[in-house]
Design a protein around this motif. Sequence first.
Motif, PDB file in Angstrom:
ATOM      1  N   GLY A 182      33.868  46.894  45.968  1.00  0.00           N
ATOM      2  CA  GLY A 182      33.589  47.421  44.638  1.00  0.00           C
ATOM      3  C   GLY A 182      34.638  46.959  43.646  1.00  0.00           C
ATOM      4  O   GLY A 182      35.266  45.929  43.825  1.00  0.00           O
ATOM      5  N   GLY A 183      34.856  47.735  42.641  1.00  0.00           N
ATOM      6  CA  GLY A 183      35.845  47.394  41.622  1.00  0.00           C
ATOM      7  C   GLY A 183      35.225  46.653  40.454  1.00  0.00           C
ATOM      8  O   GLY A 183      34.135  46.093  40.557  1.00  0.00           O
ATOM      9  N   ARG A 184      35.932  46.653  39.344  1.00  0.00           N
ATOM     10  CA  ARG A 184      35.414  46.044  38.114  1.00  0.00           C
ATOM     11  C   ARG A 184      35.680  44.553  38.018  1.00  0.00           C
ATOM     12  O   ARG A 184      35.097  43.880  37.192  1.00  0.00           O
ATOM     13  N   SER A 185      36.612  44.019  38.790  1.00  0.00           N
ATOM     14  CA  SER A 185      36.975  42.592  38.718  1.00  0.00           C
ATOM     15  C   SER A 185      37.324  42.192  37.285  1.00  0.00           C
ATOM     16  O   SER A 185      36.892  41.159  36.783  1.00  0.00           O
ATOM     17  N   GLU A 186      38.112  43.024  36.631  1.00  0.00           N
ATOM     18  CA  GLU A 186      38.437  42.786  35.222  1.00  0.00           C
ATOM     19  C   GLU A 186      39.120  41.443  34.996  1.00  0.00           C
ATOM     20  O   GLU A 186      38.857  40.762  34.003  1.00  0.00           O
ATOM     21  N   ARG A 213      33.114  39.341  36.979  1.00  0.00           N
ATOM     22  CA  ARG A 213      32.389  38.728  38.106  1.00  0.00           C
ATOM     23  C   ARG A 213      32.813  39.409  39.396  1.00  0.00           C
ATOM     24  O   ARG A 213      33.990  39.405  39.748  1.00  0.00           O
ATOM     25  N   PRO A 214      31.889  40.021  40.139  1.00  0.00           N
ATOM     26  CA  PRO A 214      32.253  40.700  41.385  1.00  0.00           C
ATOM     27  C   PRO A 214      32.864  39.722  42.394  1.00  0.00           C
ATOM     28  O   PRO A 214      32.290  38.674  42.682  1.00  0.00           O
ATOM     29  N   LYS A 215      34.022  40.092  42.907  1.00  0.00           N
ATOM     30  CA  LYS A 215      34.690  39.236  43.895  1.00  0.00           C
ATOM     31  C   LYS A 215      33.790  38.980  45.101  1.00  0.00           C
ATOM     32  O   LYS A 215      33.785  37.887  45.654  1.00  0.00           O
ATOM     33  N   ALA A 216      33.057  40.007  45.502  1.00  0.00           N
ATOM     34  CA  ALA A 216      32.222  39.898  46.700  1.00  0.00           C
ATOM     35  C   ALA A 216      31.233  38.744  46.615  1.00  0.00           C
ATOM     36  O   ALA A 216      30.840  38.175  47.632  1.00  0.00           O
ATOM     37  N   GLY A 225      48.739  32.712  54.944  1.00  0.00           N
ATOM     38  CA  GLY A 225      47.524  32.559  54.145  1.00  0.00           C
ATOM     39  C   GLY A 225      46.430  33.560  54.431  1.00  0.00           C
ATOM     40  O   GLY A 225      45.448  33.627  53.681  1.00  0.00           O
ATOM     41  N   SER A 226      46.571  34.368  55.471  1.00  0.00           N
ATOM     42  CA  SER A 226      45.500  35.302  55.858  1.00  0.00           C
ATOM     43  C   SER A 226      45.213  36.346  54.798  1.00  0.00           C
ATOM     44  O   SER A 226      44.083  36.805  54.658  1.00  0.00           O
ATOM     45  N   ALA A 227      46.240  36.774  54.077  1.00  0.00           N
ATOM     46  CA  ALA A 227      46.078  37.838  53.093  1.00  0.00           C
ATOM     47  C   ALA A 227      45.952  37.309  51.662  1.00  0.00           C
ATOM     48  O   ALA A 227      45.835  38.111  50.733  1.00  0.00           O
ATOM     49  N   ARG A 228      45.956  36.006  51.493  1.00  0.00           N
ATOM     50  CA  ARG A 228      45.784  35.465  50.138  1.00  0.00           C
ATOM     51  C   ARG A 228      44.441  35.905  49.595  1.00  0.00           C
ATOM     52  O   ARG A 228      43.407  35.718  50.243  1.00  0.00           O
ATOM     53  N   ASP A 229      44.453  36.497  48.402  1.00  0.00           N
ATOM     54  CA  ASP A 229      43.223  37.040  47.857  1.00  0.00           C
ATOM     55  C   ASP A 229      42.887  36.399  46.517  1.00  0.00           C
ATOM     56  O   ASP A 229      43.628  35.575  46.004  1.00  0.00           O
ATOM     57  N   VAL A 230      41.737  36.785  46.000  1.00  0.00           N
ATOM     58  CA  VAL A 230      41.244  36.245  44.738  1.00  0.00           C
ATOM     59  C   VAL A 230      41.210  37.387  43.733  1.00  0.00           C
ATOM     60  O   VAL A 230      40.300  38.214  43.752  1.00  0.00           O
ATOM     61  N   ASP A 231      42.225  37.421  42.867  1.00  0.00           N
ATOM     62  CA  ASP A 231      42.280  38.431  41.813  1.00  0.00           C
ATOM     63  C   ASP A 231      41.997  37.839  40.442  1.00  0.00           C
ATOM     64  O   ASP A 231      41.528  38.544  39.559  1.00  0.00           O
ATOM     65  N   THR A 232      42.323  36.558  40.264  1.00  0.00           N
ATOM     66  CA  THR A 232      42.186  35.896  38.969  1.00  0.00           C
ATOM     67  C   THR A 232      41.461  34.571  39.158  1.00  0.00           C
ATOM     68  O   THR A 232      41.279  34.097  40.288  1.00  0.00           O
ATOM     69  N   TRP A 233      41.078  33.953  38.046  1.00  0.00           N
ATOM     70  CA  TRP A 233      40.444  32.630  38.146  1.00  0.00           C
ATOM     71  C   TRP A 233      41.431  31.572  38.617  1.00  0.00           C
ATOM     72  O   TRP A 233      41.030  30.594  39.242  1.00  0.00           O
ATOM     73  N   THR A 248      29.934  31.421  39.796  1.00  0.00           N
ATOM     74  CA  THR A 248      29.259  32.074  40.920  1.00  0.00           C
ATOM     75  C   THR A 248      29.297  33.583  40.736  1.00  0.00           C
ATOM     76  O   THR A 248      30.277  34.140  40.256  1.00  0.00           O
ATOM     77  N   GLY A 249      28.229  34.251  41.104  1.00  0.00           N
ATOM     78  CA  GLY A 249      28.185  35.702  41.049  1.00  0.00           C
ATOM     79  C   GLY A 249      27.730  36.205  39.698  1.00  0.00           C
ATOM     80  O   GLY A 249      27.992  35.600  38.664  1.00  0.00           O
ATOM     81  N   ALA A 250      27.014  37.312  39.699  1.00  0.00           N
ATOM     82  CA  ALA A 250      26.530  37.941  38.472  1.00  0.00           C
ATOM     83  C   ALA A 250      27.567  38.886  37.922  1.00  0.00           C
ATOM     84  O   ALA A 250      28.409  39.405  38.662  1.00  0.00           O
ATOM     85  N   LEU A 251      27.526  39.153  36.638  1.00  0.00           N
ATOM     86  CA  LEU A 251      28.441  40.092  36.021  1.00  0.00           C
ATOM     87  C   LEU A 251      28.125  41.512  36.436  1.00  0.00           C
ATOM     88  O   LEU A 251      26.976  41.852  36.728  1.00  0.00           O
ATOM     89  N   HIS A 252      29.165  42.375  36.481  1.00  0.00           N
ATOM     90  CA  HIS A 252      28.954  43.799  36.720  1.00  0.00           C
ATOM     91  C   HIS A 252      28.122  44.381  35.583  1.00  0.00           C
ATOM     92  O   HIS A 252      28.185  43.910  34.459  1.00  0.00           O
TER      93      HIS A 252
END
Length: 196
Positions: free
Chosen positions: A10-14, A19-22, A171-179, A191-195
């Motif tokens: 979930g989350g807003r992905s502000e 764009r939802p991270k999922a 690298g296992s915990a590297r995540d995607v928070d920003t572009w 990729t991905g639809a807007l919330h």
Amino acid sequence: MTFDAVVLAGGRSERLGGRPKAQLVFDGSTLLERTLKAVQDARQIVIVGDPGSSTVPITTIVTCEVPRFGGPVPALAGGLVAATGAVSEWVLLLACDMPHVVNAIPGLLSHRAGDGVLARDDDGRDQYLLACYRRAALLDAVDAHSGALAGMSMRALVGTLDTTVIDIPAGSARDVDTWDDAADFDILPNTGALHD
């Protein structure tokens, strides 16, 4: 080695412009699909959030946090109560935005002790959303803070638990928070639809 998995999607992905991270696509699969594959050996998988167009196994439980966008602690609480039938003693908790999370899971599962085990990332930070917790300890912590879960950090929730911290593969915990993070994985911004 029996465990359940709660996947936070979930989350807003502000910082991603909504764009939802999922739904971001990496190496041919959405980040959520990669995460689900990483936990495919779980007895039960609960997704907290909107799976969108991701392919979700029919046995997977999908729920939402209350309140919506209330943060990881309400999401975890929602995931715990959504589990059905015979639940496992151990719950693998992970966010859906780590493309290489599969590499961390064997270590977390094999080092289970006390109330749980947390991953430590490449920068030496404890990752409360990449951990394996004893279900009873999580439920007790949630009950102790009932009514004040929205906006609470995972660190505040589990800070008093008896946890162990382990190093995980680089690298296992590297995540995607920003572009910029997405660009490091060659994830395209379309990729991905807007919330909603």
